[in-house]
Design a protein around this motif. Structure first.
Motif, PDB file in Angstrom:
ATOM      1  N   CYS A 173       0.829  -1.204   0.000  1.00  0.00           N
ATOM      2  CA  CYS A 173       0.000   0.000   0.000  1.00  0.00           C
ATOM      3  C   CYS A 173       0.867   1.259   0.000  1.00  0.00           C
ATOM      4  O   CYS A 173       1.807   1.376   0.771  1.00  0.00           O
ATOM      5  CB  CYS A 173      -0.921  -0.010   1.216  1.00  0.00           C
ATOM      6  N   GLY A 174       0.522   2.194  -0.846  1.00  0.00           N
ATOM      7  CA  GLY A 174       1.210   3.467  -0.896  1.00  0.00           C
ATOM      8  C   GLY A 174       2.467   3.470  -1.723  1.00  0.00           C
ATOM      9  O   GLY A 174       3.089   4.508  -1.905  1.00  0.00           O
ATOM     10  N   GLU A 175       2.868   2.328  -2.261  1.00  0.00           N
ATOM     11  CA  GLU A 175       4.119   2.262  -3.001  1.00  0.00           C
ATOM     12  C   GLU A 175       3.956   2.592  -4.473  1.00  0.00           C
ATOM     13  O   GLU A 175       4.948   2.744  -5.181  1.00  0.00           O
ATOM     14  CB  GLU A 175       4.741   0.869  -2.839  1.00  0.00           C
ATOM     15  N   LEU A 176       2.728   2.685  -4.965  1.00  0.00           N
ATOM     16  CA  LEU A 176       2.466   3.030  -6.351  1.00  0.00           C
ATOM     17  C   LEU A 176       1.538   4.238  -6.410  1.00  0.00           C
ATOM     18  O   LEU A 176       0.638   4.375  -5.579  1.00  0.00           O
ATOM     19  CB  LEU A 176       1.825   1.845  -7.095  1.00  0.00           C
ATOM     20  N   ASN A 177       1.776   5.092  -7.390  1.00  0.00           N
ATOM     21  CA  ASN A 177       0.946   6.278  -7.552  1.00  0.00           C
ATOM     22  C   ASN A 177       0.667   6.481  -9.035  1.00  0.00           C
ATOM     23  O   ASN A 177       1.508   6.971  -9.772  1.00  0.00           O
ATOM     24  CB  ASN A 177       1.658   7.498  -6.955  1.00  0.00           C
ATOM     25  N   GLU A 178      -0.508   6.063  -9.463  1.00  0.00           N
ATOM     26  CA  GLU A 178      -0.935   6.103 -10.864  1.00  0.00           C
ATOM     27  C   GLU A 178       0.059   5.413 -11.798  1.00  0.00           C
ATOM     28  O   GLU A 178       0.621   6.041 -12.704  1.00  0.00           O
ATOM     29  CB  GLU A 178      -1.209   7.533 -11.322  1.00  0.00           C
ATOM     30  N   PRO A 179       0.323   4.126 -11.600  1.00  0.00           N
ATOM     31  CA  PRO A 179       1.189   3.404 -12.546  1.00  0.00           C
ATOM     32  C   PRO A 179       0.593   3.457 -13.947  1.00  0.00           C
ATOM     33  O   PRO A 179      -0.598   3.214 -14.130  1.00  0.00           O
ATOM     34  CB  PRO A 179       1.207   1.974 -11.986  1.00  0.00           C
ATOM     35  N   GLY A 180       1.417   3.793 -14.937  1.00  0.00           N
ATOM     36  CA  GLY A 180       0.883   4.025 -16.271  1.00  0.00           C
ATOM     37  C   GLY A 180       1.498   3.193 -17.377  1.00  0.00           C
ATOM     38  O   GLY A 180       1.087   3.304 -18.530  1.00  0.00           O
ATOM     39  N   GLY A 181       2.482   2.348 -17.058  1.00  0.00           N
ATOM     40  CA  GLY A 181       3.120   1.534 -18.094  1.00  0.00           C
ATOM     41  C   GLY A 181       3.651   0.251 -17.507  1.00  0.00           C
ATOM     42  O   GLY A 181       4.113   0.218 -16.366  1.00  0.00           O
ATOM     43  N   LEU A 182       3.589  -0.830 -18.289  1.00  0.00           N
ATOM     44  CA  LEU A 182       4.064  -2.137 -17.847  1.00  0.00           C
ATOM     45  C   LEU A 182       4.897  -2.785 -18.940  1.00  0.00           C
ATOM     46  O   LEU A 182       4.615  -2.627 -20.125  1.00  0.00           O
ATOM     47  CB  LEU A 182       2.896  -3.076 -17.522  1.00  0.00           C
ATOM     48  N   CYS A 183       5.915  -3.537 -18.524  1.00  0.00           N
ATOM     49  CA  CYS A 183       6.702  -4.340 -19.453  1.00  0.00           C
ATOM     50  C   CYS A 183       7.217  -5.552 -18.707  1.00  0.00           C
ATOM     51  O   CYS A 183       7.793  -5.415 -17.625  1.00  0.00           O
ATOM     52  CB  CYS A 183       7.863  -3.527 -20.020  1.00  0.00           C
ATOM     53  N   ALA A 184       6.999  -6.735 -19.264  1.00  0.00           N
ATOM     54  CA  ALA A 184       7.483  -7.966 -18.634  1.00  0.00           C
ATOM     55  C   ALA A 184       8.935  -8.213 -19.012  1.00  0.00           C
ATOM     56  O   ALA A 184       9.365  -7.914 -20.133  1.00  0.00           O
ATOM     57  CB  ALA A 184       6.620  -9.148 -19.051  1.00  0.00           C
ATOM     58  N   SER A 185       9.719  -8.750 -18.089  1.00  0.00           N
ATOM     59  CA  SER A 185      11.099  -9.106 -18.390  1.00  0.00           C
ATOM     60  C   SER A 185      11.117 -10.288 -19.360  1.00  0.00           C
ATOM     61  O   SER A 185      10.140 -11.027 -19.486  1.00  0.00           O
ATOM     62  CB  SER A 185      11.842  -9.479 -17.104  1.00  0.00           C
ATOM     63  N   ALA A 186      12.228 -10.472 -20.035  1.00  0.00           N
ATOM     64  CA  ALA A 186      12.330 -11.515 -21.061  1.00  0.00           C
ATOM     65  C   ALA A 186      12.098 -12.907 -20.496  1.00  0.00           C
ATOM     66  O   ALA A 186      11.529 -13.773 -21.166  1.00  0.00           O
ATOM     67  CB  ALA A 186      13.691 -11.434 -21.737  1.00  0.00           C
TER      68      ALA A 186
END
Length: 358
Positions: A173-186
């Motif tokens: 809780c509280g560690e993210l603020n409007e995350p807007g992009g994701l990418c998975a590692s290879a």
């Protein structure tokens, strides 16, 4: 195409789309979406309705290739078949395709699950991860056959199954603020998250759902001046002597010492702040705009007849541009001690300048 509520594609080589239509390399075509802002699922891609689609990821469903879509304004995840273009619901949204206000923060199955303005999706195996942006969470979507379930994995307390099939609580809780992009590692072991309002990139382990910060150096290797530019600069303590026994005006003169080839960005919100709990110091203001040379006045009245001192803390934030065009933030913190010795003779000088180079 979030603005036109459609999905478009670019042919990177000669190829075909639906109904055998052929397209040459470099052609840009509409793949799905009528242009109406709605959440309409249909087997006819040109009649499908999207609402600000903002994230895409290729995955599989029942062995077929599909495109998972973060449909932001309808607060839902959708999928489009890459074989026939059919658009189907995954999780979130409402039954009415014109209802774009069915948002919330509910883990669940299909339409009973609620999201709020998801902006990104990424696939790892059979799992679809999404940035539930306005809920400040990362969630995972898993297939149940004909429907899907969604669960929270970061950004709030949530329950997960361990390898021994035991429920365990995970807290973020509280560690993210409007995350807007994701990418998975290879290797599929983690997700990289663009944590928008924290101005950071976070790494989410997909083994234990722990979250950590990706350390980033804002250095342009091709610009030698950047080698001398530290993101956090601590200035040594500054000490100056002033008369005692009467009120004197002291000017803190801040001068920016920049590496050769760099420049002070005067259009940026450069700022200084001063903190003190010393009753001997009177501050006209506790903050202000930082310039290339900045004078900060203050009134000081040290006790007469004994050795005396007053303390204050100066903090500065400035924006510096390098030759390459890259601009970085530089901060400075200075502990200032103004002293007066009892044996010092009182001067008639009105202003005393304390020079501070940052």
């Amino acid at each position: 195409m979030a603005g036109s509520h459609q999905i478009w594609g670019i042919f990177l080589s000669d190829g075909k789309w639906l109904k055998g239509c052929s397209y040459s390399k470099g052609t840009v075509v509409r793949l799905a979406g009528s242009g109406a802002e709605e959440n309409r699922n249909t087997s006819y891609p040109a009649r499908a309705g999207f609402a600000q689609p903002s994230g895409l990821a290729v995955g599989t469903h029942s062995g077929s290739s599909v495109l998972y879509i973060a449909d932001s304004e309808s607060s839902s995840i959708r999928r489009m078949s890459l074989a026939d273009g059919a658009v189907k619901a995954v999780v979130g949204a409402a039954r009415d395709p014109l209802d774009l206000f069915a948002y919330g923060d509910v883990d669940g199955i299909g339409i009973d699950a609620k999201l709020q303005h998801p902006l990104a999706v990424a696939t790892v195996g059979d799992c679809v991860y999404l940035a539930d942006s306005y809920n400040h969470k990362i969630k995972v979507v898993q297939s149940l056959g004909k429907t899907y379930k969604v669960s929270t994995v970061a950004g709030g307390s949530s329950t997960h199954k361990t390898e021994n099939n035991v429920d365990t609580k995970v807290y973020g809780c509280g560690e993210l603020n409007e995350p807007g992009g994701l990418c998975a590692s290879a290797d599929g072991s983690c997700l990289y998250i663009a944590d928008t309002n924290n101005h950071a990139v976070k790494i989410l382990s997909l083994k234990d759902y722990s979250l950590r910060l990706l350390a980033i150096k804002l250095i342009d290797e091709g610009d030698s001046s950047s080698q001398d530019l530290k993101p956090d600069l601590k200035v040594e303590e500054v000490t100056a002597q002033v008369p005692h026994g009467r009120e004197v005006q002291v000017i803190l003169r801040i001068t920016n010492s920049l590496p050769e080839g760099s420049s002070f960005n005067t259009d940026a919100p450069n700022k200084w702040t001063i903190e003190t709990s010393d009753s001997q110091i009177i501050l006209p203001s506790s903050e202000g705009k930082l310039q290339e040379v900045t004078d900060i006045p203050l009134a000081l009245h040290l006790v007469s007849g004994i050795t005396s001192e007053a303390k204050l803390i100066l903090s500065c934030v400035m924006f510096v541009c390098l030759n390459s065009g890259v601009c970085v933030t530089r901060s400075a913190r200075c502990n200032i001690k103004l002293t007066s010795l009892g044996s010092q003779e009182s001067s008639k000088q009105d202003d005393f300048i304390v020079n501070i180079n940052i």
